[in-house]
Design a protein around this motif. Structure first.
Motif, PDB file in Angstrom:
ATOM      1  N   ILE A   1       0.824  -1.221   0.000  1.00 44.11           N
ATOM      2  CA  ILE A   1       0.000   0.000   0.000  1.00 44.11           C
ATOM      3  C   ILE A   1       0.844   1.251   0.000  1.00 44.11           C
ATOM      4  CG2 ILE A   1      -1.864   1.266   1.177  1.00 44.11           C
ATOM      5  CD1 ILE A   1      -2.898  -1.320   1.373  1.00 44.11           C
ATOM      6  N   ARG A   2       0.428   2.203  -0.796  1.00 45.09           N
ATOM      7  CA  ARG A   2       0.917   3.586  -0.666  1.00 45.09           C
ATOM      8  C   ARG A   2      -0.295   4.462  -0.463  1.00 45.09           C
ATOM      9  NH1 ARG A   2       5.232   6.814  -4.261  1.00 45.09           N
ATOM     10  NH2 ARG A   2       6.545   5.566  -2.899  1.00 45.09           N
ATOM     11  N   HIS A   3      -0.180   5.398   0.475  1.00 43.78           N
ATOM     12  CA  HIS A   3      -1.311   6.283   0.761  1.00 43.78           C
ATOM     13  C   HIS A   3      -0.780   7.638   1.201  1.00 43.78           C
ATOM     14  CE1 HIS A   3      -5.225   7.620   2.156  1.00 43.78           C
ATOM     15  NE2 HIS A   3      -5.747   6.540   1.589  1.00 43.78           N
TER      16      HIS A   3
ATOM     17  N   GLU B   1       6.365   6.949   6.993  1.00 40.18           N
ATOM     18  CA  GLU B   1       7.483   6.024   6.757  1.00 40.18           C
ATOM     19  C   GLU B   1       7.482   5.489   5.326  1.00 40.18           C
ATOM     20  OE1 GLU B   1       9.816   3.696   8.853  1.00 40.18           O
ATOM     21  OE2 GLU B   1       8.913   3.850  10.835  1.00 40.18           O
ATOM     22  N   HIS B   2       8.630   5.056   4.894  1.00 41.44           N
ATOM     23  CA  HIS B   2       8.812   4.406   3.591  1.00 41.44           C
ATOM     24  C   HIS B   2       9.894   3.349   3.826  1.00 41.44           C
ATOM     25  CE1 HIS B   2       8.916   3.641  -0.569  1.00 41.44           C
ATOM     26  NE2 HIS B   2       9.134   4.851  -1.055  1.00 41.44           N
ATOM     27  N   PRO B   3       9.520   2.277   4.532  1.00 41.21           N
ATOM     28  CA  PRO B   3      10.564   1.368   5.030  1.00 41.21           C
ATOM     29  C   PRO B   3      11.407   0.703   3.955  1.00 41.21           C
ATOM     30  CG  PRO B   3       8.353   0.450   5.402  1.00 41.21           C
ATOM     31  CD  PRO B   3       8.173   1.872   4.979  1.00 41.21           C
TER      32      PRO B   3
ATOM     33  N   SER C   1       9.373  14.530   4.634  1.00 46.12           N
ATOM     34  CA  SER C   1       9.913  13.347   3.981  1.00 46.12           C
ATOM     35  C   SER C   1       9.800  12.068   4.808  1.00 46.12           C
ATOM     36  CB  SER C   1      11.378  13.590   3.630  1.00 46.12           C
ATOM     37  OG  SER C   1      11.927  12.424   3.075  1.00 46.12           O
ATOM     38  N   ARG C   2       9.002  11.130   4.323  1.00 51.97           N
ATOM     39  CA  ARG C   2       8.950   9.789   4.942  1.00 51.97           C
ATOM     40  C   ARG C   2      10.257   9.049   4.694  1.00 51.97           C
ATOM     41  NH1 ARG C   2       4.069   8.878   0.847  1.00 51.97           N
ATOM     42  NH2 ARG C   2       5.178   8.591  -1.100  1.00 51.97           N
ATOM     43  N   VAL C   3      10.928   9.411   3.581  1.00 54.52           N
ATOM     44  CA  VAL C   3      12.228   8.787   3.286  1.00 54.52           C
ATOM     45  C   VAL C   3      13.232   9.161   4.379  1.00 54.52           C
ATOM     46  CG1 VAL C   3      14.149   8.733   1.643  1.00 54.52           C
ATOM     47  CG2 VAL C   3      11.790   8.764   0.799  1.00 54.52           C
ATOM     48  N   ALA C   4      13.227  10.452   4.747  1.00 56.53           N
ATOM     49  CA  ALA C   4      14.156  10.900   5.797  1.00 56.53           C
ATOM     50  C   ALA C   4      13.855  10.191   7.103  1.00 56.53           C
ATOM     51  CB  ALA C   4      14.045  12.412   5.984  1.00 56.53           C
TER      52      ALA C   4
ATOM     53  N   LEU D   1      17.091  15.065  -0.605  1.00 57.64           N
ATOM     54  CA  LEU D   1      15.644  14.813  -0.589  1.00 57.64           C
ATOM     55  C   LEU D   1      14.957  15.744  -1.569  1.00 57.64           C
ATOM     56  CD1 LEU D   1      15.160  14.837   3.278  1.00 57.64           C
ATOM     57  CD2 LEU D   1      15.296  12.788   1.828  1.00 57.64           C
ATOM     58  N   ARG D   2      13.839  15.261  -2.104  1.00 56.28           N
ATOM     59  CA  ARG D   2      13.046  16.103  -3.007  1.00 56.28           C
ATOM     60  C   ARG D   2      12.293  17.162  -2.191  1.00 56.28           C
ATOM     61  NH1 ARG D   2       7.721  15.809  -4.908  1.00 56.28           N
ATOM     62  NH2 ARG D   2       7.348  13.962  -3.635  1.00 56.28           N
ATOM     63  N   VAL D   3      12.216  18.357  -2.746  1.00 51.80           N
ATOM     64  CA  VAL D   3      11.349  19.386  -2.154  1.00 51.80           C
ATOM     65  C   VAL D   3       9.917  18.950  -2.480  1.00 51.80           C
ATOM     66  CG1 VAL D   3      10.694  21.818  -2.188  1.00 51.80           C
ATOM     67  CG2 VAL D   3      13.098  21.169  -2.496  1.00 51.80           C
ATOM     68  N   GLN D   4       9.136  18.637  -1.440  1.00 46.01           N
ATOM     69  CA  GLN D   4       7.824  18.001  -1.629  1.00 46.01           C
ATOM     70  C   GLN D   4       6.729  19.057  -1.751  1.00 46.01           C
ATOM     71  OE1 GLN D   4       7.145  14.329   0.191  1.00 46.01           O
ATOM     72  NE2 GLN D   4       9.219  13.776  -0.384  1.00 46.01           N
ATOM     73  N   ASN D   5       6.678  19.685  -2.910  1.00 44.18           N
ATOM     74  CA  ASN D   5       5.725  20.793  -3.095  1.00 44.18           C
ATOM     75  C   ASN D   5       4.287  20.370  -2.819  1.00 44.18           C
ATOM     76  OD1 ASN D   5       7.515  22.932  -3.859  1.00 44.18           O
ATOM     77  ND2 ASN D   5       7.919  21.754  -5.725  1.00 44.18           N
TER      78      ASN D   5
ATOM     79  N   HIS E   1      19.773   9.958  -3.865  1.00 40.97           N
ATOM     80  CA  HIS E   1      18.492  10.679  -3.972  1.00 40.97           C
ATOM     81  C   HIS E   1      17.432   9.613  -4.243  1.00 40.97           C
ATOM     82  CE1 HIS E   1      15.295  13.343  -5.201  1.00 40.97           C
ATOM     83  NE2 HIS E   1      16.053  14.426  -5.102  1.00 40.97           N
ATOM     84  N   PRO E   2      16.304   9.661  -3.515  1.00 39.60           N
ATOM     85  CA  PRO E   2      15.312   8.595  -3.710  1.00 39.60           C
ATOM     86  C   PRO E   2      14.521   8.727  -5.008  1.00 39.60           C
ATOM     87  CG  PRO E   2      14.493  10.220  -2.142  1.00 39.60           C
ATOM     88  CD  PRO E   2      15.906  10.601  -2.463  1.00 39.60           C
ATOM     89  N   GLY E   3      14.601   9.900  -5.639  1.00 43.29           N
ATOM     90  CA  GLY E   3      13.789  10.155  -6.823  1.00 43.29           C
ATOM     91  C   GLY E   3      12.328  10.360  -6.426  1.00 43.29           C
ATOM     92  N   PRO E   4      11.549  11.056  -7.223  1.00 42.79           N
ATOM     93  CA  PRO E   4      11.976  11.782  -8.412  1.00 42.79           C
ATOM     94  C   PRO E   4      12.743  13.056  -8.047  1.00 42.79           C
ATOM     95  CG  PRO E   4       9.628  12.165  -7.969  1.00 42.79           C
ATOM     96  CD  PRO E   4      10.091  11.177  -6.959  1.00 42.79           C
ATOM     97  N   MET E   5      13.706  13.414  -8.904  1.00 39.85           N
ATOM     98  CA  MET E   5      14.542  14.583  -8.612  1.00 39.85           C
ATOM     99  C   MET E   5      13.938  15.863  -9.182  1.00 39.85           C
ATOM    100  SD  MET E   5      18.396  13.386  -9.514  1.00 39.85           S
ATOM    101  CE  MET E   5      18.108  12.146 -10.759  1.00 39.85           C
TER     102      MET E   5
HETATM  103  N1  ASP Z   1       9.734   8.577  -3.981  1.00 42.71           N
HETATM  104  C1  ASP Z   1       9.916   8.926  -2.603  1.00 42.71           C
HETATM  105  C2  ASP Z   1       8.629   8.822  -1.826  1.00 42.71           C
HETATM  106  O1  ASP Z   1       7.656   8.342  -2.357  1.00 42.71           O
HETATM  107  C3  ASP Z   1      10.549  10.252  -2.443  1.00 42.71           C
HETATM  108  C4  ASP Z   1       9.791  11.418  -2.979  1.00 42.71           C
HETATM  109  O2  ASP Z   1       8.685  11.295  -3.500  1.00 42.71           O
HETATM  110  O3  ASP Z   1      10.328  12.507  -2.846  1.00 42.71           O
HETATM  111  O4  ASP Z   1       8.575   9.206  -0.692  1.00 42.71           O
END
Ligand code: ASP
Length: 330
Positions: free
Chosen positions: A124-126, A152-154, A185-188, A239-243, A279-283
């Motif tokens: 799942i992604r939500h 989280e994004h384990p 950022s869940r990645v962070a 990390l991507r700037v999550q606009n 970088h996790p992408g997308p950049m």
């Molecule tokens: N792809 C990663 C995520 O889904 C990072 C990002 O979107 O910035 O969290």
């Protein structure tokens, strides 16, 4: 500096001691260091397998995997789909945009519907933090979190840890600078949990508006000055700037953000001479990272992260379905 993680004892199949005693993978939080290492070791095995021309192992044949992505994805969705297919599963992707979610069906009703189809694993992604746990509590099969809101994004953290371990030979005592929009950022978050558990020295670099409150409690050192945060770093994780998670006001302008927090060749020279860039992408090219850095294979592990991701997801799908498959000792 963190203490070294306790190293796992050899765990014999059938000993009643589980190398990974969790039904779901909803986050890195709650995992023991040796459980993280176990998943990395399991994933390592699939890297060479994935480089062969024929990539099919019927290990999970007959099982059904549902990927339900309520938020956009390129890498993670494809990676989970490829991982499941390489292990012989029947993989179905729920097309959320064309689903009854758009007619207003609640998440719990959608969950009950998916569960009634008797999947063996649900990915799942939500966009809501905590939504994946909510689903995990209601279904009869293992659930894998492919990213929930800012939480989280384990599997991203696992693939990042494996990429670092493969490139640097270890994680312990490395200085890792996680830079950019840490707040959203869940990645962070997942990376901080994983890398501190594996005894890396983690720094977080962000403008004050994008730095989570009391982040030090996670065992990291915050920096608002990027040059200081990068000083001598072994790994620079951008990390991507999550606009899409901002309602304005967090960043004065992208030009200023780039000037202060963009990873350029010059800024990278502050880090260790053999620093690895991730970088996790997308950049957002030209904002948080310049193309000359991102595309230089001598420093950038960005495409390697994608490759490692497939192996990590194969390992997670295998490990989490062992109980259902009656694997001895699971
Ligand atoms: N792809 C990663 C995520 O889904 C990072 C990002 O979107 O910035 O969290």
């Amino acid at each position: 500096m963190n203490a070294s993680p306790p190293m796992p004892e050899a765990i014999e199949p059938g000993s009643g001691v589980h190398a990974f005693p969790h039904r779901h993978l909803t986050g890195i939080e709650g995992l023991q260091p040796h459980e993280i290492v176990y998943l990395l070791d399991e994933a390592e095995k699939w890297i060479a397998f994935n480089r062969a021309t024929t990539k099919h192992d019927p290990l999970l044949a007959g099982l059904t995997q549902i990927n339900a992505f309520f938020e956009n994805s390129t890498r993670t969705l494809l990676s989970f789909e490829i991982a499941g297919k390489r292990l012989g599963m029947d993989v179905v992707n729920m097309a959320v945009a064309q689903s009854s979610v758009k007619k207003g069906e609640t998440l719990l009703d959608t969950t009950a519907t998916l569960n009634a189809m008797r999947p063996d694993v649900i990915v799942i992604r939500h966009d809501a933090s905590g939504a994946v746990q909510l689903i995990a509590d209601k279904v009869d099969c293992p659930v894998l979190n492919a990213g929930d809101g800012r939480h989280e994004h384990p599997t991203q953290a696992l693939l990042d840890a494996l990429t670092i371990r493969r490139r640097k030979g270890r994680i312990e005592n490395l200085v890792v600078a996680i830079c950019g929009d840490v707040l959203h950022s869940r990645v962070a978050r997942s990376n901080i949990l994983a890398l501190t558990a594996l005894a890396a020295e983690v720094r977080v670099v962000a403008p004050p508006t994008l730095m989570p409150a009391a982040v030090e409690r996670m065992g990291v050192t915050p920096f608002s000055d990027m040059d200081a945060g990068l000083d001598g770093a072994d790994v620079v994780m951008m990390l991507r700037v999550q606009n899409e998670r901002m309602e304005g006001g967090f960043v004065p302008s992208t030009r200023e953000y780039h000037a202060l927090y963009g990873l350029t060749r010059e800024r990278l020279s502050r880090a260790a001479p053999d620093a690895l860039v991730m970088h996790p992408g997308p950049m957002n090219r030209g904002i948080e990272i310049t193309s000359d850095v991102a595309d230089d294979p001598r420093v950038s592990a960005i495409t390697e992260q994608v490759e490692t991701g497939v192996a990590v997801r194969m390992a997670c799908l295998d490990v989490l379905t062992r109980g259902r498959r009656g694997v001895p000792g699971w």
